[in-house]
Design an enzyme around this catalytic site. Sequence first.
Site, short mmCIF file in Angstrom:
data_model
loop_
_atom_site.label_atom_id
_atom_site.label_comp_id
_atom_site.label_asym_id
_atom_site.label_seq_id
_atom_site.Cartn_x
_atom_site.Cartn_y
_atom_site.Cartn_z
N ASP A 1 -12.68 -1.93 -5.49
CA ASP A 1 -13.98 -2.13 -6.14
C ASP A 1 -13.83 -1.95 -7.66
O ASP A 1 -14.79 -2.14 -8.41
CB ASP A 1 -15.08 -1.25 -5.54
CG ASP A 1 -14.78 0.24 -5.64
OD1 ASP A 1 -13.70 0.60 -6.13
OD2 ASP A 1 -15.66 1.04 -5.23
N ASP B 1 -11.66 -2.47 -0.29
CA ASP B 1 -12.54 -1.32 -0.51
C ASP B 1 -13.91 -1.54 0.09
O ASP B 1 -14.49 -2.63 -0.01
CB ASP B 1 -12.74 -1.12 -2.03
CG ASP B 1 -11.90 0.02 -2.58
OD1 ASP B 1 -11.41 0.85 -1.78
OD2 ASP B 1 -11.74 0.07 -3.81
N LYS C 1 -10.69 0.52 2.97
CA LYS C 1 -10.51 1.82 2.31
C LYS C 1 -11.88 2.36 1.95
O LYS C 1 -12.74 1.60 1.50
CB LYS C 1 -9.65 1.66 1.04
CG LYS C 1 -9.51 2.95 0.25
CD LYS C 1 -8.41 2.87 -0.79
CE LYS C 1 -8.78 2.21 -2.09
NZ LYS C 1 -9.92 2.84 -2.82
N GLU D 1 -14.00 5.85 0.17
CA GLU D 1 -13.96 7.12 -0.54
C GLU D 1 -14.76 8.17 0.23
O GLU D 1 -15.79 7.84 0.83
CB GLU D 1 -14.57 6.95 -1.95
CG GLU D 1 -13.77 6.02 -2.82
CD GLU D 1 -14.36 5.87 -4.23
OE1 GLU D 1 -15.21 6.69 -4.63
OE2 GLU D 1 -13.96 4.91 -4.92
N GLU E 1 -6.03 9.91 -5.41
CA GLU E 1 -6.17 9.46 -6.81
C GLU E 1 -6.31 10.67 -7.74
O GLU E 1 -7.16 11.54 -7.51
CB GLU E 1 -7.39 8.53 -6.93
CG GLU E 1 -7.62 8.04 -8.37
CD GLU E 1 -8.59 6.87 -8.46
OE1 GLU E 1 -9.03 6.34 -7.42
OE2 GLU E 1 -8.91 6.48 -9.61
#
Length: 271
Positions: free
Chosen positions: A52, A91, A120, A122, A189
């Site tokens: 993203d 993402d 993926k 978060e 990250e």
Amino acid sequence: MSSHPAATQKVTVRKLLQMKAEAEKIVCLTAYDVSFAKLLDEAGVDVVLVGDSLGMVMQGLDNTLPVTMDDMVYHSRCVANGLSRALLMVDMPFMSHITPEIALQNAGRLMKESGAQIVKLEGGSEQRDVVNALTSNGIPVCAHLGLQPQRVHKLGGYRVQGRETDVAERMLEEASVLEQAGADALLLECVPAELATKITKAVSIPVIGIGAGSDVDGQVLVLQDVLGITPGRAPKFSHNFMQGADSIQAAITQYVDDVRSNQFPTQAHIF
Ligand code: KIV
């Protein structure tokens, strides 16, 4: 040319697990269109991520929050058309996985409409039920811990995560929770290298790092950083591979070879 030994074998989620077991570094890079997707695939990149981050590098936004599902589907479909070997990771954008039901619908779209092979997302242990719902319905998931850019306003900026002992311990715990929920891979990250190493040893799924040191199972960077065309100051963990390269293809091949041979990242890129 890349030194990858099995350049034509299709990369799968199982292959990533095997690479971790055999200590073969996983090479990942972002792409958002078919032309670069082809270049990356031909250079031997194992995982192409439609991040993203496209909000910043394709759309000129300040952050990733406004990126929509339609944006992700559009760019992923373009990238899918350029891949023959690499695994396509896509993402889940901000607010697209706030409940298992919403996540199933949106991840299902990415798989059906854009050719994603792994999504993926978060988030920490609060994502356990989402990860479980997706993976038990046949949708592979890469969890994303450490700096989560979709939480930029809550975090108060883009900063290294896990320097404090309590935060580091929580991240280690969350990695295991997400693995147990069914996650197939983990992305870390902007995490101190020591913590990233600990997490990589603690879980059996492959760990891909960005600003997470060299003792993880693989590396990812944003393509624009690799090509030295990021507007403003480049992040500490990135490297401009166009320096010393006479073509984009040569720069990407250098990135592949440097990750594969553990020459990238160096101490200069590590927290
Ligand atoms: O959106 C993205 O490109 C990412 C990478 C920075 C890992 O999540």
